[in-house]
Motif scaffolding. Sequence first.
Motif, PDB file in Angstrom:
ATOM      1  N   GLY A  52       8.731   6.984 -27.008  1.00 46.72           N
ATOM      2  CA  GLY A  52      10.177   6.766 -26.942  1.00 46.72           C
ATOM      3  C   GLY A  52      10.791   5.424 -27.498  1.00 46.72           C
ATOM      4  N   GLY A  53      10.292   4.442 -27.722  1.00 50.33           N
ATOM      5  CA  GLY A  53      10.490   3.228 -28.331  1.00 50.33           C
ATOM      6  C   GLY A  53      11.680   2.479 -27.574  1.00 50.33           C
ATOM      7  N   GLN A  54      11.763   3.031 -26.181  1.00 49.64           N
ATOM      8  CA  GLN A  54      12.695   2.124 -25.193  1.00 49.64           C
ATOM      9  C   GLN A  54      12.162   0.602 -25.048  1.00 49.64           C
ATOM     10  N   PRO A  55      12.969  -0.216 -25.048  1.00 51.66           N
ATOM     11  CA  PRO A  55      12.763  -1.804 -24.506  1.00 51.66           C
ATOM     12  C   PRO A  55      11.963  -1.797 -23.290  1.00 51.66           C
ATOM     13  N   LEU A  56      10.758  -2.358 -23.256  1.00 55.52           N
ATOM     14  CA  LEU A  56       9.950  -2.560 -22.066  1.00 55.52           C
ATOM     15  C   LEU A  56      10.860  -3.149 -20.959  1.00 55.52           C
ATOM     16  N   ALA A  57      10.783  -2.804 -19.803  1.00 54.41           N
ATOM     17  CA  ALA A  57      11.553  -3.222 -18.634  1.00 54.41           C
ATOM     18  C   ALA A  57      11.333  -4.744 -18.310  1.00 54.41           C
ATOM     19  N   TYR A  58      12.193  -5.238 -17.896  1.00 51.72           N
ATOM     20  CA  TYR A  58      12.194  -7.082 -18.029  1.00 51.72           C
ATOM     21  C   TYR A  58      10.729  -7.192 -16.836  1.00 51.72           C
ATOM     22  N   ALA A  59      10.802  -6.679 -15.619  1.00 50.65           N
ATOM     23  CA  ALA A  59       9.748  -6.741 -14.692  1.00 50.65           C
ATOM     24  C   ALA A  59       8.379  -6.505 -15.121  1.00 50.65           C
ATOM     25  N   LEU A  60       8.239  -5.376 -16.172  1.00 51.18           N
ATOM     26  CA  LEU A  60       6.944  -4.884 -16.516  1.00 51.18           C
ATOM     27  C   LEU A  60       6.562  -6.108 -17.494  1.00 51.18           C
ATOM     28  N   ARG A  61       7.568  -6.366 -18.249  1.00 49.25           N
ATOM     29  CA  ARG A  61       7.264  -7.432 -19.360  1.00 49.25           C
ATOM     30  C   ARG A  61       6.912  -8.750 -18.923  1.00 49.25           C
ATOM     31  N   GLU A  62       7.558  -9.203 -17.880  1.00 49.53           N
ATOM     32  CA  GLU A  62       7.182 -10.679 -17.155  1.00 49.53           C
ATOM     33  C   GLU A  62       6.141 -10.686 -16.047  1.00 49.53           C
ATOM     34  N   GLY A  63       5.653  -9.633 -15.742  1.00 46.73           N
ATOM     35  CA  GLY A  63       4.804  -9.477 -14.747  1.00 46.73           C
ATOM     36  C   GLY A  63       5.267  -9.674 -13.272  1.00 46.73           C
ATOM     37  N   MET A  64       6.569  -9.277 -13.193  1.00 49.24           N
ATOM     38  CA  MET A  64       7.167  -9.238 -11.988  1.00 49.24           C
ATOM     39  C   MET A  64       7.015  -8.330 -10.780  1.00 49.24           C
ATOM     40  N   VAL A  65       6.689  -8.521  -9.622  1.00 49.13           N
ATOM     41  CA  VAL A  65       6.318  -8.043  -8.615  1.00 49.13           C
ATOM     42  C   VAL A  65       7.531  -7.098  -8.111  1.00 49.13           C
ATOM     43  N   PRO A  66       7.372  -5.693  -8.071  1.00 39.85           N
ATOM     44  CA  PRO A  66       8.537  -4.925  -7.841  1.00 39.85           C
ATOM     45  C   PRO A  66       9.219  -5.222  -6.481  1.00 39.85           C
ATOM     46  N   SER A  67       8.545  -5.609  -5.192  1.00 39.85           N
ATOM     47  CA  SER A  67       9.235  -6.118  -4.180  1.00 39.85           C
ATOM     48  C   SER A  67       8.475  -7.069  -3.245  1.00 39.85           C
ATOM     49  N   PRO A  68       9.019  -7.875  -2.678  1.00 41.52           N
ATOM     50  CA  PRO A  68       8.219  -8.606  -1.659  1.00 41.52           C
ATOM     51  C   PRO A  68       7.055  -8.105  -0.767  1.00 41.52           C
ATOM     52  N   GLY A  69       6.044  -8.543  -0.507  1.00 43.03           N
ATOM     53  CA  GLY A  69       5.155  -8.353   0.474  1.00 43.03           C
ATOM     54  C   GLY A  69       3.763  -8.602   0.118  1.00 43.03           C
ATOM     55  N   PRO A  70       2.667  -7.791   0.861  1.00 41.53           N
ATOM     56  CA  PRO A  70       1.246  -8.188   0.437  1.00 41.53           C
ATOM     57  C   PRO A  70       0.565  -7.435  -0.743  1.00 41.53           C
ATOM     58  N   ASP A  71      -0.358  -7.806  -1.233  1.00 38.09           N
ATOM     59  CA  ASP A  71      -1.171  -7.202  -2.099  1.00 38.09           C
ATOM     60  C   ASP A  71      -0.271  -7.230  -3.662  1.00 38.09           C
ATOM     61  N   PRO A  72       0.344  -8.157  -4.007  1.00 41.57           N
ATOM     62  CA  PRO A  72       0.969  -8.058  -5.157  1.00 41.57           C
ATOM     63  C   PRO A  72       0.403  -7.369  -6.313  1.00 41.57           C
ATOM     64  N   GLN A  73      -0.725  -7.692  -6.757  1.00 41.96           N
ATOM     65  CA  GLN A  73      -1.349  -7.181  -7.870  1.00 41.96           C
ATOM     66  C   GLN A  73      -1.443  -5.415  -7.851  1.00 41.96           C
ATOM     67  N   ARG A  74      -1.980  -5.134  -6.636  1.00 42.73           N
ATOM     68  CA  ARG A  74      -1.920  -3.771  -6.438  1.00 42.73           C
ATOM     69  C   ARG A  74      -0.735  -3.160  -6.597  1.00 42.73           C
ATOM     70  N   ARG A  75       0.473  -3.663  -6.064  1.00 36.81           N
ATOM     71  CA  ARG A  75       1.485  -3.086  -6.202  1.00 36.81           C
ATOM     72  C   ARG A  75       2.352  -3.133  -7.540  1.00 36.81           C
ATOM     73  N   PHE A  76       1.948  -4.232  -8.301  1.00 31.48           N
ATOM     74  CA  PHE A  76       2.420  -4.377  -9.599  1.00 31.48           C
ATOM     75  C   PHE A  76       1.692  -3.173 -10.530  1.00 31.48           C
ATOM     76  N   VAL A  77       0.284  -2.731 -10.508  1.00 31.46           N
ATOM     77  CA  VAL A  77      -0.495  -1.820 -11.193  1.00 31.46           C
ATOM     78  C   VAL A  77      -0.030  -0.641 -11.005  1.00 31.46           C
ATOM     79  N   ALA A  78       0.001  -0.404  -9.615  1.00 32.65           N
ATOM     80  CA  ALA A  78       0.701   1.021  -9.263  1.00 32.65           C
ATOM     81  C   ALA A  78       2.174   1.193  -9.873  1.00 32.65           C
TER      82      ALA A  78
END
Length: 249
Positions: A52-78
């Motif tokens: 689709g050529g849409q700009p990459l979402a800022y959080a995905l582009r910068e490695g930002m965890v979607p919300s506070p809490g445990p297991d940040p890598q797991r939640r980011f990958v999910a």
Amino acid sequence: MTDLAGRAEHQLWLPGDGPEVGPDHRLDGPYRLADRATDFGVRPEDLTEADGGQPLAYALREGMVPSPGPDPQRRFVASAAAGRPGARLIVVARRPDVPPLAELVRLAHGLTLSVLVAAGDERPAGLSWRWSVSLVHNGTGPGPGDRPHQPTVEAAVDFCLRFLDNVARDAVPPDPDVPIPVPQAPANAAPPDPVPGIEVLASQHAGGEVAVELGQHACRVHLRGPSGWRQIACAATLGAALRGLGLVS
């Protein structure tokens, strides 16, 4: 990640456990696609999704965890894998191949139209720029849908040009006795690059949104407030409008 010209690099993101993190937590190293953009010779804002050529979402582009809490890598990958076939994210690292904004202004004036540029400077909040570009009839001004949403000027111009056929059709006068406007401006008639001036204006109103209508005979500047857009300046050129606002000498 690929540049669509023969280079492709693969990165495996593994879900991992970890301690609880706070809001706006940024993961390290391989989870930051923005850092990989430099290796491809592009800006982080140039990264787009292949589908689709849409700009990459800022959080995905910068490695930002979607919300506070445990297991940040797991939640980011999910979050990154959600809705993607095979949990595979394909990112295009390529700068848009589009004409400069000044050339689009010259084309618009040849069609007796204006270029409407909206910008938002969100750097004070730790984010980046937002842009939108559209071709409009002279004096139209911004509407509710004319809010900046692209990460770069080039991406905004690219999006605008996708609808050039529609714009050219709408520019045809309804009266058959009125000649159809065609681009006739000479090659040396391109105005100065308006991007630096618009950036000065948007920086003055950082956190908000500004819109500039670049017409052939007038430049109108608008500021978006709680009740919508309002005009704050009108002059023959963008430079004159900025001088009237006290932003340049």
